[in-house]
Scaffold this motif. Sequence first.
Motif, PDB file in Angstrom:
ATOM      1  N   SER A   9       0.867  -1.143  -0.132  1.00 33.95           N
ATOM      2  CA  SER A   9      -0.115  -0.006  -0.143  1.00 33.95           C
ATOM      3  C   SER A   9       0.956   1.210   0.009  1.00 33.95           C
ATOM      4  CB  SER A   9      -0.902   0.033   1.374  1.00 33.95           C
ATOM      5  OG  SER A   9      -0.151   0.457   2.349  1.00 33.95           O
ATOM      6  N   GLU A  11       0.175   3.824   1.949  1.00 38.85           N
ATOM      7  CA  GLU A  11       0.180   4.429   3.158  1.00 38.85           C
ATOM      8  C   GLU A  11       1.317   4.858   3.658  1.00 38.85           C
ATOM      9  OE1 GLU A  11      -3.585   2.293   5.263  1.00 38.85           O
ATOM     10  OE2 GLU A  11      -2.405   1.137   3.733  1.00 38.85           O
ATOM     11  N   GLN A  39       6.600   0.399  -3.774  1.00 40.03           N
ATOM     12  CA  GLN A  39       5.497  -0.243  -3.460  1.00 40.03           C
ATOM     13  C   GLN A  39       5.404  -1.522  -3.929  1.00 40.03           C
ATOM     14  OE1 GLN A  39       2.612   3.763  -3.760  1.00 40.03           O
ATOM     15  NE2 GLN A  39       1.477   1.673  -3.684  1.00 40.03           N
ATOM     16  N   HIS A  60      -1.248  -5.055  -0.317  1.00 42.42           N
ATOM     17  CA  HIS A  60      -2.604  -5.377  -1.132  1.00 42.42           C
ATOM     18  C   HIS A  60      -2.768  -6.732  -1.396  1.00 42.42           C
ATOM     19  CE1 HIS A  60      -4.265  -1.324  -1.171  1.00 42.42           C
ATOM     20  NE2 HIS A  60      -3.016  -0.824  -1.613  1.00 42.42           N
ATOM     21  N   ARG A 154      -8.198  -5.973   3.272  1.00 38.85           N
ATOM     22  CA  ARG A 154      -8.217  -4.635   4.015  1.00 38.85           C
ATOM     23  C   ARG A 154      -9.500  -4.033   4.376  1.00 38.85           C
ATOM     24  NH1 ARG A 154      -3.576  -1.522   3.326  1.00 38.85           N
ATOM     25  NH2 ARG A 154      -5.049   0.058   2.284  1.00 38.85           N
TER      26      ARG A 154
END
Length: 337
Positions: A9, A11, A39, A60, A154
């Motif tokens: 992710s 984030e 990522q 993910h 998620r």
Amino acid sequence: MRRLVFELSGEHETLPKSEIIACIEAYGWHYDIIKSYDQVIIMDTDSDVNALADRLALTHNILEIILDCKNDAEDILKEAQTADIKLKEGETFVVRVNRIKNYGSITADFERKLGAVFWHRGYPVNLTQPDAVLRALITEDRCIFGRLIRAIDRAQYDERAPLKKPFFLPGVLMPRISRAVVNMSRITEGWMLDPFSGTGGTLVEAGLISHDIKVVGCDIQKKMVYGTRKNLRHYGTNYHVIKEDSLNMGIKTGSVDAIVTDFPYGVSTPIAAESLEVFYRNALREMYRALKEGRYTVVICKEPMEKLLKEAGFIVIETHAQRIHKSLTRYISLAKK
């Protein structure tokens, strides 16, 4: 060993990688990082993919690698003509392309073009219920192409958002970050302590990982103790929450298997010390006392804590900065006793 691709992710820049490594090390599995891109991590590992997927929050998807090539469209299509996509006879597929940030020059119709290459090779397409999902990740100067093994659920973390819990206060960690920092502590069983439990976010996430993990929380405020109990009861967690001064806990020396905490900031929370620095120092010494030898703590604070962690006796392994807004940055430090 199996070569896997972790689709991370966006984030946080560094936390997802640390979370993956921590989960693998927690179970004693082996790994070798082959390449790291924005990522995307490519890794050889003997890990149990399903067990990893059930724990991870900042990833993910987990893929089995098929090819790694330049992210130029022509190069990808050329490589795809001979790539072993590991489909059995009669198995259907669908192709999905994820262009990370603005890397590469892949256009919107590339997904269809890439899928057509495999279709012309005789593999049947199914856009709604395929046997295999093939994902092309466009990152930096590379295209990492693989077959999906497990997608991370998620959405569960959204269902545990602070506002959806029975007891809520603003400014707490979001569930994905709470799960990630618990994972960084490498706990798989035994007791996990949060000496400043607040609303119990880290305890909830630890308790949901496994019934073999028992959580204990402390807080000096009665309303926090009641609120934490309410949240933990709601999620069916195996817990103990006690009201006491976390600078002088009634916990046996060397008895807990992991400590994860988000320090109170002293704005709306009572601090039982003459200053924040003294408070932090005394709290870390008490945490060091309670933790078993060779085990880990994750400390979250508005100030860098490496110096005080070392003074308390810990070995500092890494620190991650998470900018919340203009006047607040959280520092997440992993340390070992």
